[in-house]
Every structure is written in C-alpha cells, then in structure tokens.
Write an enzyme that holds these catalytic residues in place. Structure first.
Site, PDB file in Angstrom:
ATOM      1  CE  LYS A 185      -3.082   2.608  46.130  1.00  0.00           C
ATOM      2  NZ  LYS A 185      -3.879   3.397  47.404  1.00  0.00           N
ATOM      3  CD  GLU A 259      -8.942  13.712  36.186  1.00  0.00           C
ATOM      4  OE1 GLU A 259      -8.245  14.765  36.714  1.00  0.00           O
ATOM      5  OE2 GLU A 259      -9.830  13.210  36.812  1.00  0.00           O
ATOM      6  CB  CYS A 293      -8.418  17.195  39.464  1.00  0.00           C
ATOM      7  SG  CYS A 293      -9.948  16.859  38.804  1.00  0.00           S
ATOM      8  CD  GLU A 390      -4.385  20.304  41.839  1.00  0.00           C
ATOM      9  OE1 GLU A 390      -3.488  19.253  41.939  1.00  0.00           O
ATOM     10  OE2 GLU A 390      -5.293  19.974  41.152  1.00  0.00           O
TER      11      GLU A 390
HETATM   12  P1  ADP Z   1      -3.202  12.800  46.350  1.00  0.00           P
HETATM   13  O1  ADP Z   1      -2.081  14.103  46.442  1.00  0.00           O
HETATM   14  O2  ADP Z   1      -4.367  13.378  45.648  1.00  0.00           O
HETATM   15  O3  ADP Z   1      -3.499  11.977  47.405  1.00  0.00           O
HETATM   16  P2  ADP Z   1      -1.578  10.986  45.178  1.00  0.00           P
HETATM   17  O4  ADP Z   1      -0.934  10.933  43.655  1.00  0.00           O
HETATM   18  O5  ADP Z   1      -0.628  10.814  46.045  1.00  0.00           O
HETATM   19  O6  ADP Z   1      -2.538  12.222  45.174  1.00  0.00           O
HETATM   20  O7  ADP Z   1      -2.447   9.675  45.192  1.00  0.00           O
HETATM   21  C1  ADP Z   1      -3.473   9.150  44.347  1.00  0.00           C
HETATM   22  C2  ADP Z   1      -3.506   7.614  44.418  1.00  0.00           C
HETATM   23  O8  ADP Z   1      -2.128   7.138  43.795  1.00  0.00           O
HETATM   24  C3  ADP Z   1      -3.789   6.899  45.889  1.00  0.00           C
HETATM   25  O9  ADP Z   1      -4.343   5.756  45.663  1.00  0.00           O
HETATM   26  C4  ADP Z   1      -2.387   6.630  46.117  1.00  0.00           C
HETATM   27  O10 ADP Z   1      -2.235   5.858  47.420  1.00  0.00           O
HETATM   28  C5  ADP Z   1      -1.681   6.028  44.882  1.00  0.00           C
HETATM   29  N1  ADP Z   1      -0.114   6.245  44.765  1.00  0.00           N
HETATM   30  C6  ADP Z   1       0.770   7.077  45.468  1.00  0.00           C
HETATM   31  N2  ADP Z   1       1.920   6.727  45.182  1.00  0.00           N
HETATM   32  C7  ADP Z   1       2.090   5.857  44.435  1.00  0.00           C
HETATM   33  C8  ADP Z   1       3.186   5.314  43.582  1.00  0.00           C
HETATM   34  N3  ADP Z   1       4.323   5.458  43.813  1.00  0.00           N
HETATM   35  N4  ADP Z   1       2.520   4.317  42.725  1.00  0.00           N
HETATM   36  C9  ADP Z   1       1.124   4.044  42.655  1.00  0.00           C
HETATM   37  N5  ADP Z   1       0.456   4.568  43.223  1.00  0.00           N
HETATM   38  C10 ADP Z   1       0.760   5.516  44.132  1.00  0.00           C
END
Ligand code: ADP
Length: 487
Positions: A185, A259, A293, A390
């Site tokens: 995804k 990561e 990051c 961050e």
């Molecule tokens: P950022 O702050 O860099 O956007 P996130 O952790 O919110 O970081 O998002 C990183 C990835 O994780 C994206 O592909 C996002 O759609 C996905 N994501 C967000 N929430 C969830 C969740 N609860 N479970 C799995 N994947 C998630």
C-alpha cells in the site's frame, strides 16, 4: 538563471493491481491525489478496502503457496528483478516526472537521487536471490544438522510519501530476493509511481500475484495488517502508526519491521572543515524539503565557531531556489500536502513563541501550493518543541554546545535514534561520538550517504529491524533447522 522547465508526464495507471489484473476497487470508490504546487487534483485513484485487500492477499498467498513464485529457480527471480531495474532505467524520465508531480520534489533530485537509488537497490537485491544459504551445524550425537533460509511468506508493505518510489524499491528488493510475495500500500498522497512501477514489473514478466498493489488510506493499510493471510508487515512512517500496527498485528503475531521518524543530531566541532560542515548541515536538513526521517534537525554547533557558522549557514539557506519543481534550477519544491504544511507552520510559530531566534524564513511563499521559506532558528534550547519533535519540514534548529562531554548526553536526549552525524578532523572524537550515540546510522564528515548494501534503521522509537544490506534481507526470511539421524 533562465528557467528550464520540463513537461510533466501523463498519468497512466490509477487502478489496483490484484492477481495480475488492474481493477477498480470493489466499492467503486476513488480518492484524489493532489498536486502540491497548485493544489489541483492530479488524478482520482482507486480506493481499496477490506474486500480488495482480501483479494490481494489471496492472490499473493496463491503465488507463494502453490507457485509459481515459490517454485521458481532463485536465479530466475534475480533475472526478473534485474529486468525490472532495467525497465525503470529505460523509463527513468517518466518515473522521475511522476514522482515530482505527485510529491512536489525537484525533478533534478528525483532524476539524480530517488530513481538511481531505487534502481540500484533492486539490482543489489537481485544479486542476493541465489545466495541465500544456511549453515551446517556440528551438534552433539550422531546427527547431521543444517539450517535453511526460507522466505517468510506474504509480505504486507506500507510506505510513506516522502520517497515513494525509493521506499517501494527498499521494500520489494529484499522481499522478492528472499522469495516472498507482496501486498503493497503506497501512501495516499503519492500513489502514482508505485502503480507505474508495478506496471513495469508486469512488463518484466513477474508472475501474477507476486506483486499486488492496493491504494487507499490508513484503513486500507490496517486491513493488510489485520489479514491472517499476511505473514510479515514492513512499515515506514510515523511511530504512532507503528504502535497501532503492533496492536493490530498481535492477533496473528506477524513479523514486524519498522522504519520510523527521527530527530537526528548533526554535531559540528570547532575543528571541522567549516565549509564542508555548513554544506552538510544545509543538505542534511533542507534536502527533500526537510521531509526526511533522518534529517539533521538538531544542529549542534560548538560555541567557539557558532557565530561564523551561523552566518555561513544562513547565507546558504538564502541561496536555495524555491519554485516549480519541474524547473531544473529549483532546489526546493512545495511540502507534500496541506496537513504537512500546517503542521510545519505551527512549529515555526512555536519556535518563535518559545523564544528561539528566527534568522531567516518563517513564512509561507505565495498563496497557492504548499511552499515554505527555508527557515533557520538559532539559540534553540533542548527543551523547545522545535528541538524535541519531528517537524518534517525546512526548519533548521541550531543549538550551541560547549564540549564533547556535554554533547553526547545532549545528542542522546531524545526518544528517537535513527541517525546522527559529526563533523571533526579529530579521529578520536569522531570514534568516541560514533560509539556513544544511540542511533542506527552515524555519518562522519558527511550526511545522507545511502547505499543499498549498508543497513539502515533505528534505535529506540525510530524503528525495529533494519532495511538494506544483508540485514534487510534477513528480515524477509525464516530460519529452519533440520536435524537428521545418521543411524
Ligand atoms: P506520515 O505521517 O508520514 O504520513 P503515516 O504513518 O501516517 O506517516 O503514514 C504512513 C503510511 O501508513 C501511509 O501509507 C498510511 O496510509 C499508512 N497508515 C496510516 N494509518 C495506518 C494504520 N492504522 N494501519 C496501517 N497503515 C496505516
């Protein structure tokens, strides 16, 4: 400098890839991906949900459990990976342009950094495909004991928006080399390059179901994490998301690698090559609009050179060329989306109200698109929000320090531990710092040097496990011990 503006490529693919077929989502829903330069919708992309994830996992499971992937000769897997790398190289301009369109990063960076590193990563891991060996183990008794390195199975891979194609390559490379199948995804902000890369994988000849891509939001990611048919989750993103993933993955005890973020100390001693350190500080913080990051977001500068250093680094920040990322002179594009933009602006406000000195920048540029001035704060103290959290934006925080004894404790005074850097000509000081800092990567007299062969990952709340190198590959394998009686 006269503008040299390159035309953006066409967007060709906006559907899900499941079991070798490009499909609409079962619900028919789509979501918009937005151009961060002008806030206009670039494309409506299929929004996968639990049912799409289920179909993708079944396809990945079938390709893994009953072949063809698990039955394919390791050399042939390596050949396919090299073929994909070749196709990415042949389509580098298009992929770099798509990345720039979706993410806003300067095209010159996408061309010179993201794409070459992604291609290199696939080639590096292609070479590993037929080199995964076990050991023979001399155990007590009349037995022959050996280990086998087997693929972990179906890998669910969830990636962020800051380096979309590079993160896809970091995830696909070791998974494919190990013999795993994939449900990926991409981030909702930047799905386009991953979809195009998956098309190229089909063109290279990857069998159906080996690589599946389900686009969508966090709930799509959560559906992958919760699916019992997934053996491992590899995630890059925010630590709070990783915490949710740990909870969701606990029901089936999935293997996890993370990561996550950072607040990396970049330490400049008075005996450093000053100009090199200034250039490293600028690159280490402002590269990719500060959306790294491992950004050197706590810039510690020894007191005796503080004034000189600050003058030079501010002058350099002011030379950054901000604008249309398709202009080859541009070195800084917009932030990725409105959420990130507002978050960064709120940290700039906090920096000012908590008493740091804003020496340059601090404002939005224009009123369309997510452009922020390169911003430098001086006299930042360890307890200010801009020194602790961050920010993920073009905001530099300079913290003066007195000596080496003090700096190690201060560098480690964070719940993160992704990267660190030190600038000095004193070898002892460099080694002492490298050994004492609690971070997964330490750069000495350089910053952001990445190579597919060198492991990368975090201590503390910056992650679990490592990506890249042999360590990254090991995370996609299970070790099996076989013991045979010799009679
Ligand atoms: P950022 O702050 O860099 O956007 P996130 O952790 O919110 O970081 O998002 C990183 C990835 O994780 C994206 O592909 C996002 O759609 C996905 N994501 C967000 N929430 C969830 C969740 N609860 N479970 C799995 N994947 C998630």
């Amino acid at each position: 400098m006269a503008a040299t503006i390159i035309a953006p490529p066409k967007i060709r693919q906006t559907n899900l890839l499941i079991g070798g077929k490009w499909t609409e989502s079962r619900s028919g829903k789509r979501f918009a991906t937005v151009n961060p330069v002008n806030e206009q919708v670039l494309a409506e992309v299929a929004q996968g949900d639990v049912a799409d994830v289920d179909a993708a996992v079944k396809a990945a499971r079938a390709a893994f459990d009953s072949g063809p992937w698990s039955r394919m000769d390791a050399r042939d897997r390596g050949r396919l990976m090299n073929k994909l790398a070749d196709l990415m190289e042949a389509n580098l301009e298009e992929l770099a342009g798509l990345e720039t369109l979706d993410n806003g990063k300067p095209l010159r960076d996408a061309r010179a950094a993201d794409l070459p590193l992604a291609i290199d990563c696939l080639r590096y891991y292609a070479g590993w495909a037929d080199k995964l060996t076990g050991d023979t183990i001399p155990i007590r008794g009349n037995y022959f004991c050996y280990t086998r390195r087997e693929p972990v199975g179906v890998a669910g891979q969830i990636i962020p928006w800051n380096f979309p194609i590079l993160m896809a390559a970091w995830k696909w490379g070791p998974a494919l080399a190990a013999g795993c199948t994939i449900v990926m995804k991409p981030a909702e902000q930047t799905p386009l390059t991953c979809l195009r890369m998956a098309e190229l994988a089909q063109e290279a000849g990857f069998p159906d179901g080996v690589i599946n891509v389900v686009t969508g939001y966090g709930d799509t990611g959560a559906a992958i994490v919760r699916h019992p048919g997934v053996d491992k989750i590899a995630f890059t993103g925010h630590y709070e998301t990783a915490q949710k993933i740990m909870v969701d993955a606990s029901a089936t005890l999935k293997r996890l690698t993370f990561e996550l973020g950072g607040k990396s100390p970049n330490v400049v001693f008075a005996d450093a090559d000053l100009d090199a350190a200034v250039a490293g500080a600028e690159f280490g913080l402002f590269f990719n609009q500060g959306q790294c990051c491992c950004a050197g977001s706590r810039l510690f500068v020894e007191q005796s050179i503080h004034k000189q250093f600050v003058e030079k680094v501010v002058a350099r920040a002011k030379t950054r060329q901000i604008g249309d990322p398709f202009d080859l002179n541009t070195t800084q594009g917009p932030q990725v989306d409105a959420d990130q933009f507002h978050k960064i602006m709120s940290y700039i406000d906090k920096g000012k109200s908590e008493g740091a000195h804003c020496l340059t920048g601090g404002s939005r540029i224009g009123n369309k698109g997510f452009f922020i001035e390169p911003t430098v704060f001086d006299n930042v103290s360890d307890d200010m929000s801009i020194a602790r959290d961050e920010i993920f934006g073009p905001v530099m925080s300079i913290l003066p320090f007195k000596n080496v004894d003090e700096i190690i404790d201060r560098a480690n005074n964070t719940y993160y531990g992704l990267a660190a850097a030190v600038w000095t000509k004193d070898v002892q000081k460099a080694h002492r710092f490298a050994a004492s800092v609690r971070a997964g990567t330490v750069w000495v007299n350089c910053y952001d040097v990445f190579d597919a062969a060198a492991p990368f990952g975090g201590f503390k709340m910056s992650g679990m496990g490592r990506e890249l190198g042999a360590a990254g590959l090991a995370n996609y394998t299970e070790l099996k011990t076989v013991t045979m009686s010799l009679g």
